[in-house]
Design a protein around this motif. Sequence first.
Motif, short mmCIF file in Angstrom:
data_model
loop_
_atom_site.label_atom_id
_atom_site.label_comp_id
_atom_site.label_asym_id
_atom_site.label_seq_id
_atom_site.Cartn_x
_atom_site.Cartn_y
_atom_site.Cartn_z
N ARG A 77 1.00 -1.24 0.10
CA ARG A 77 -0.19 -0.02 -0.03
C ARG A 77 1.03 1.18 0.00
NH1 ARG A 77 -4.70 1.41 0.14
NH2 ARG A 77 -5.38 3.73 1.25
N ARG A 78 1.78 1.14 0.77
CA ARG A 78 2.81 2.39 0.80
C ARG A 78 3.40 2.59 -0.33
NH1 ARG A 78 6.58 3.76 5.35
NH2 ARG A 78 5.78 2.17 6.30
N GLY A 79 3.89 1.70 -1.10
CA GLY A 79 4.64 1.66 -2.41
C GLY A 79 3.64 2.14 -3.42
N ALA A 80 2.33 1.57 -3.46
CA ALA A 80 1.22 1.82 -4.46
C ALA A 80 0.86 3.58 -4.35
CB ALA A 80 0.13 1.22 -4.17
N LEU A 81 0.83 3.97 -3.18
CA LEU A 81 0.40 5.33 -3.17
C LEU A 81 1.37 6.12 -3.51
CD1 LEU A 81 -1.08 5.23 0.57
CD2 LEU A 81 -2.30 6.10 -1.53
N LEU A 82 2.81 5.85 -3.17
CA LEU A 82 3.98 6.53 -3.86
C LEU A 82 3.98 6.48 -5.17
CD1 LEU A 82 6.65 8.20 -3.01
CD2 LEU A 82 7.69 6.06 -3.87
N GLU A 99 -3.21 14.75 -3.94
CA GLU A 99 -4.31 14.30 -3.14
C GLU A 99 -3.73 12.72 -2.69
OE1 GLU A 99 -8.67 12.24 -4.24
OE2 GLU A 99 -8.13 14.17 -4.92
N THR A 100 -3.11 12.04 -3.74
CA THR A 100 -2.73 10.88 -3.50
C THR A 100 -1.55 10.74 -2.64
OG1 THR A 100 -3.46 10.06 -5.45
CG2 THR A 100 -1.78 8.69 -4.51
N LEU A 101 -0.86 11.75 -2.73
CA LEU A 101 0.58 11.64 -1.82
C LEU A 101 0.21 12.37 -0.51
CD1 LEU A 101 2.86 12.95 -4.65
CD2 LEU A 101 3.10 10.63 -3.51
N ARG A 102 -0.47 13.18 -0.32
CA ARG A 102 -1.05 13.61 1.06
C ARG A 102 -1.43 12.39 1.84
NH1 ARG A 102 -0.94 19.06 2.03
NH2 ARG A 102 -1.41 20.39 0.12
N ARG A 103 -2.48 11.74 1.02
CA ARG A 103 -2.99 10.38 1.72
C ARG A 103 -2.02 9.46 2.21
NH1 ARG A 103 -7.13 7.16 -1.91
NH2 ARG A 103 -5.23 6.93 -2.89
N GLY A 104 -0.96 9.34 1.30
CA GLY A 104 0.31 8.44 1.86
C GLY A 104 0.83 8.96 2.88
N VAL A 105 1.19 10.37 2.98
CA VAL A 105 1.79 10.97 4.08
C VAL A 105 1.15 10.84 5.42
CG1 VAL A 105 2.76 12.90 5.12
CG2 VAL A 105 3.39 12.51 2.87
N GLU A 107 -1.18 8.51 6.11
CA GLU A 107 -0.96 6.97 6.45
C GLU A 107 0.36 6.52 7.06
OE1 GLU A 107 -2.85 3.95 4.09
OE2 GLU A 107 -4.16 5.44 3.09
N PHE A 108 1.21 7.21 6.27
CA PHE A 108 2.78 6.58 6.66
C PHE A 108 3.45 7.93 6.95
CE2 PHE A 108 0.83 3.58 3.61
CZ PHE A 108 0.89 2.73 4.36
N PRO A 109 3.29 8.65 8.09
CA PRO A 109 3.90 10.08 8.39
C PRO A 109 5.33 10.07 8.41
CG PRO A 109 2.76 9.16 10.14
CD PRO A 109 2.40 8.22 9.20
N ASP A 110 6.17 8.73 8.63
CA ASP A 110 7.47 8.74 8.70
C ASP A 110 8.07 8.31 7.52
OD1 ASP A 110 7.39 9.11 11.65
OD2 ASP A 110 7.08 7.17 11.90
N ASP A 111 7.58 8.24 6.44
CA ASP A 111 7.93 7.91 5.01
C ASP A 111 8.60 9.31 4.42
OD1 ASP A 111 8.44 7.31 2.39
OD2 ASP A 111 7.09 5.53 2.68
N GLY A 112 9.90 9.19 4.45
CA GLY A 112 10.54 10.57 3.80
C GLY A 112 10.49 10.55 2.26
N ALA A 113 10.23 9.27 1.55
CA ALA A 113 10.10 9.28 0.12
C ALA A 113 8.69 10.07 -0.26
CB ALA A 113 10.23 8.05 -0.30
N LEU A 114 7.61 9.59 0.44
CA LEU A 114 6.38 10.07 0.39
C LEU A 114 6.39 11.46 0.54
CD1 LEU A 114 4.09 7.29 1.86
CD2 LEU A 114 3.84 8.15 -0.23
N ARG A 115 7.10 12.01 1.49
CA ARG A 115 7.01 13.66 1.86
C ARG A 115 7.83 14.36 0.62
NH1 ARG A 115 9.15 14.42 7.58
NH2 ARG A 115 10.16 12.46 7.39
N THR A 116 8.88 13.74 0.19
CA THR A 116 9.68 14.24 -0.76
C THR A 116 8.95 14.29 -2.07
OG1 THR A 116 11.75 13.24 0.00
CG2 THR A 116 11.80 14.11 -2.23
N PHE A 117 8.00 13.28 -2.37
CA PHE A 117 7.27 13.25 -3.62
C PHE A 117 6.21 14.09 -3.62
CE2 PHE A 117 9.87 9.78 -4.98
CZ PHE A 117 9.88 9.68 -6.41
N LEU A 118 5.58 14.30 -2.39
CA LEU A 118 4.43 15.31 -2.16
C LEU A 118 5.02 16.65 -2.39
CD1 LEU A 118 1.97 16.29 -1.28
CD2 LEU A 118 2.55 16.02 1.08
N ALA A 119 6.14 16.96 -1.75
CA ALA A 119 6.95 18.10 -2.11
C ALA A 119 7.05 18.60 -3.62
CB ALA A 119 8.23 18.36 -1.35
N MET A 120 7.44 17.56 -4.30
CA MET A 120 7.42 17.69 -5.60
C MET A 120 6.41 18.38 -6.31
SD MET A 120 10.44 15.01 -7.26
CE MET A 120 10.22 13.74 -6.33
#
Length: 166
Positions: A77-82, A99-105, A107-120
């Motif tokens: 799920r983490r990988g699919a959201l990213l 929207e998708t990356l915010r949902r990922g962050v 659900e997985f607030p400690d995932d730095g990759a999700l936060r990085t892709f959200l920033a992009m």
Amino acid sequence: MSTDEKKDLLDAADRSRREGRPEEARERLLALTAACPDDAEVAYRTAWIHDVLGLESEAVPYYERALARPELATEDRRGALLGLGSTYRVLGRYGQAVETLRRGVEEFPDDGALRTFLAMALFNTGEHDEAMRLLLELAASTSQDPYVQQYRRAIEHYAKDLHETV
């Protein structure tokens, strides 16, 4: 199809991918998808191989299908959201990416990759302040650079409002 048969076919697709035959892996996964259209893991792996091959538009429905299934394993799920968020961004579908990356962050607030892709994605939507805040907070909390760590408190403080002056 039995669980063992599915596992064998997934393993064969993984082998093909690892051995440098991603097209073969894609063919195997498409056949498996046809046999198991409601299987979350199969949908996720099928999405992923499409991304690997640069077939982002074709990856989207598989990511969406995987995320719609409640039995998708947590790491998948983490990988699919990213993957879906990143794919939306690459396709220029920035609002859906955010929207998708915010949902990922969420659900997985400690995932730095999700936060990085959200920033992009936020950068792409013109939300530069929030994008920069996310990246500064990530740098401050994860960097091993001793100079970044020396100024960590200041970086975290200014990340909240880069426009702040005295």
